[in-house]
Design a protein around this motif. Structure first.
Motif, PDB file in Angstrom:
ATOM      1  N   VAL A 120       0.844  -1.199   0.000  1.00  0.00           N
ATOM      2  CA  VAL A 120       0.000   0.000   0.000  1.00  0.00           C
ATOM      3  C   VAL A 120       0.881   1.251   0.000  1.00  0.00           C
ATOM      4  N   ALA A 121       1.929   1.248   0.824  1.00  0.00           N
ATOM      5  CA  ALA A 121       2.831   2.413   0.895  1.00  0.00           C
ATOM      6  C   ALA A 121       3.473   2.690  -0.460  1.00  0.00           C
ATOM      7  N   GLN A 122       3.902   1.640  -1.148  1.00  0.00           N
ATOM      8  CA  GLN A 122       4.543   1.823  -2.459  1.00  0.00           C
ATOM      9  C   GLN A 122       3.518   2.292  -3.490  1.00  0.00           C
ATOM     10  N   LEU A 123       2.317   1.726  -3.459  1.00  0.00           N
ATOM     11  CA  LEU A 123       1.265   2.156  -4.388  1.00  0.00           C
ATOM     12  C   LEU A 123       0.928   3.631  -4.185  1.00  0.00           C
ATOM     13  N   LYS A 124       0.883   4.072  -2.924  1.00  0.00           N
ATOM     14  CA  LYS A 124       0.617   5.481  -2.637  1.00  0.00           C
ATOM     15  C   LYS A 124       1.767   6.351  -3.133  1.00  0.00           C
ATOM     16  N   HIS A 125       2.997   5.855  -2.987  1.00  0.00           N
ATOM     17  CA  HIS A 125       4.167   6.587  -3.471  1.00  0.00           C
ATOM     18  C   HIS A 125       4.072   6.778  -4.995  1.00  0.00           C
ATOM     19  N   TYR A 126       3.717   5.714  -5.715  1.00  0.00           N
ATOM     20  CA  TYR A 126       3.569   5.823  -7.168  1.00  0.00           C
ATOM     21  C   TYR A 126       2.465   6.806  -7.531  1.00  0.00           C
ATOM     22  N   ALA A 127       1.369   6.796  -6.778  1.00  0.00           N
ATOM     23  CA  ALA A 127       0.270   7.722  -7.040  1.00  0.00           C
ATOM     24  C   ALA A 127       0.719   9.171  -6.830  1.00  0.00           C
ATOM     25  N   GLU A 128       1.523   9.397  -5.789  1.00  0.00           N
ATOM     26  CA  GLU A 128       2.075  10.750  -5.562  1.00  0.00           C
ATOM     27  C   GLU A 128       2.981  11.160  -6.712  1.00  0.00           C
ATOM     28  N   ASP A 129       3.846  10.215  -7.168  1.00  0.00           N
ATOM     29  CA  ASP A 129       4.737  10.494  -8.303  1.00  0.00           C
ATOM     30  C   ASP A 129       3.961  10.858  -9.559  1.00  0.00           C
ATOM     31  N   ALA A 130       2.774  10.293  -9.693  1.00  0.00           N
ATOM     32  CA  ALA A 130       1.943  10.549 -10.879  1.00  0.00           C
ATOM     33  C   ALA A 130       1.028  11.758 -10.685  1.00  0.00           C
ATOM     34  N   ASN A 131       1.220  12.499  -9.575  1.00  0.00           N
ATOM     35  CA  ASN A 131       0.418  13.685  -9.262  1.00  0.00           C
ATOM     36  C   ASN A 131      -1.069  13.392  -9.146  1.00  0.00           C
ATOM     37  N   LYS A 132      -1.402  12.239  -8.567  1.00  0.00           N
ATOM     38  CA  LYS A 132      -2.804  11.904  -8.309  1.00  0.00           C
ATOM     39  C   LYS A 132      -3.318  12.794  -7.173  1.00  0.00           C
ATOM     40  N   SER A 133      -4.634  12.941  -7.108  1.00  0.00           N
ATOM     41  CA  SER A 133      -5.232  13.778  -6.060  1.00  0.00           C
ATOM     42  C   SER A 133      -5.113  13.085  -4.707  1.00  0.00           C
ATOM     43  N   LYS A 134      -5.250  13.879  -3.654  1.00  0.00           N
ATOM     44  CA  LYS A 134      -5.194  13.341  -2.289  1.00  0.00           C
ATOM     45  C   LYS A 134      -6.267  12.278  -2.096  1.00  0.00           C
ATOM     46  N   GLU A 135      -7.452  12.496  -2.670  1.00  0.00           N
ATOM     47  CA  GLU A 135      -8.550  11.541  -2.551  1.00  0.00           C
ATOM     48  C   GLU A 135      -8.183  10.209  -3.207  1.00  0.00           C
ATOM     49  N   GLU A 136      -7.560  10.272  -4.400  1.00  0.00           N
ATOM     50  CA  GLU A 136      -7.158   9.045  -5.085  1.00  0.00           C
ATOM     51  C   GLU A 136      -6.090   8.297  -4.281  1.00  0.00           C
ATOM     52  N   ILE A 137      -5.161   9.039  -3.712  1.00  0.00           N
ATOM     53  CA  ILE A 137      -4.094   8.424  -2.901  1.00  0.00           C
ATOM     54  C   ILE A 137      -4.687   7.800  -1.645  1.00  0.00           C
ATOM     55  N   ASP A 138      -5.567   8.510  -0.966  1.00  0.00           N
ATOM     56  CA  ASP A 138      -6.188   8.001   0.263  1.00  0.00           C
ATOM     57  C   ASP A 138      -7.075   6.783  -0.001  1.00  0.00           C
ATOM     58  N   ALA A 139      -7.563   6.639  -1.232  1.00  0.00           N
ATOM     59  CA  ALA A 139      -8.437   5.512  -1.575  1.00  0.00           C
ATOM     60  C   ALA A 139      -7.659   4.192  -1.700  1.00  0.00           C
ATOM     61  N   ILE A 140      -6.343   4.265  -1.772  1.00  0.00           N
ATOM     62  CA  ILE A 140      -5.531   3.050  -1.881  1.00  0.00           C
ATOM     63  C   ILE A 140      -5.462   2.404  -0.507  1.00  0.00           C
ATOM     64  N   LYS A 141      -6.072   1.232  -0.384  1.00  0.00           N
ATOM     65  CA  LYS A 141      -6.190   0.570   0.925  1.00  0.00           C
ATOM     66  C   LYS A 141      -5.626  -0.847   0.933  1.00  0.00           C
ATOM     67  N   GLU A 142      -5.356  -1.416  -0.239  1.00  0.00           N
ATOM     68  CA  GLU A 142      -4.912  -2.804  -0.304  1.00  0.00           C
ATOM     69  C   GLU A 142      -3.663  -2.937  -1.162  1.00  0.00           C
ATOM     70  N   ALA A 143      -2.800  -3.881  -0.756  1.00  0.00           N
ATOM     71  CA  ALA A 143      -1.639  -4.223  -1.577  1.00  0.00           C
ATOM     72  C   ALA A 143      -2.154  -4.835  -2.885  1.00  0.00           C
ATOM     73  N   LYS A 144      -1.305  -4.838  -3.892  1.00  0.00           N
ATOM     74  CA  LYS A 144      -1.744  -5.296  -5.211  1.00  0.00           C
ATOM     75  C   LYS A 144      -0.740  -6.314  -5.760  1.00  0.00           C
ATOM     76  N   LYS A 145      -1.242  -7.501  -6.087  1.00  0.00           N
ATOM     77  CA  LYS A 145      -0.399  -8.496  -6.743  1.00  0.00           C
ATOM     78  C   LYS A 145      -0.427  -8.176  -8.230  1.00  0.00           C
ATOM     79  N   GLU A 146       0.768  -7.984  -8.798  1.00  0.00           N
ATOM     80  CA  GLU A 146       0.812  -7.553 -10.186  1.00  0.00           C
ATOM     81  C   GLU A 146       2.062  -8.041 -10.886  1.00  0.00           C
TER      82      GLU A 146
END
Length: 157
Positions: A120-146
């Motif tokens: 989750v922390a890494q996904l939020k970091h990527y979202a910040e790098d992509a200039n996603k909104s605070k709401e989009e970043i806060d919506a990330i709640k689960e790790a992702k198998k990819e």
């Protein structure tokens, strides 16, 4: 000697604080990272089948795809269009970066593919790098198998 060492450390810190994607064109034939060619490249859809047959184990690959997102902070990762959601491509050891101009371009990515669980922390970091909104970043709640690729080189085609 201490003064010189302190100067080197301050220079290193200043460079890293001001890190940005390179401002270079992403024209056909441009290579970022290790030199590579389009020879034997497969599609993202073919990669999914290859990885399934290899049970997600690390596999050296060369894929062809379209860039959908570039890390706006440093150019240290890109996402490639995929039917199952965009494929994450990280630049190996931050050894090279790609420009924002790569967005929308067709590329060949030469690297190592593997299935990973992204925290989750890494996904939020990527979202910040992509200039996603605070709401989009806060919506990330689960790790992702990819499926991800660690790129040695990227060729614009």
């Amino acid at each position: 000697m201490k003064t010189f060492a302190a100067l080197v450390v301050m220079l290193f810190v200043a460079i890293n604080i001001n890190a940005q994607p390179p401002e270079v064109p992403a024209e056909k034939g441009t290579v970022f990272g290790a030199k590579t060619t389009a020879d034997d490249a497969i599609t993202v859809e073919q990669l999914a089948a290859v990885m399934k047959s290899r049970e997600g184990k690390k596999t050296e690959v060369k894929i062809r795809g379209t860039v959908t997102t570039v890390c706006e902070a440093m150019g240290c990762w890109i996402k490639i269009k995929s039917a199952d959601g965009d494929l994450m491509v990280r630049m190996k050891d931050h050894a090279f970066f790609v420009p924002l101009a790569l967005n929308g371009k067709e590329v060949i990515v030469d690297g190592i593919a593997e299935e990973k669980t992204t925290s989750v922390a890494q996904l939020k970091h990527y979202a910040e790098d992509a200039n996603k909104s605070k709401e989009e970043i806060d919506a990330i709640k689960e790790a992702k198998k990819e499926l991800t690729i660690t790129a040695k080189g990227v060729l614009v085609i």
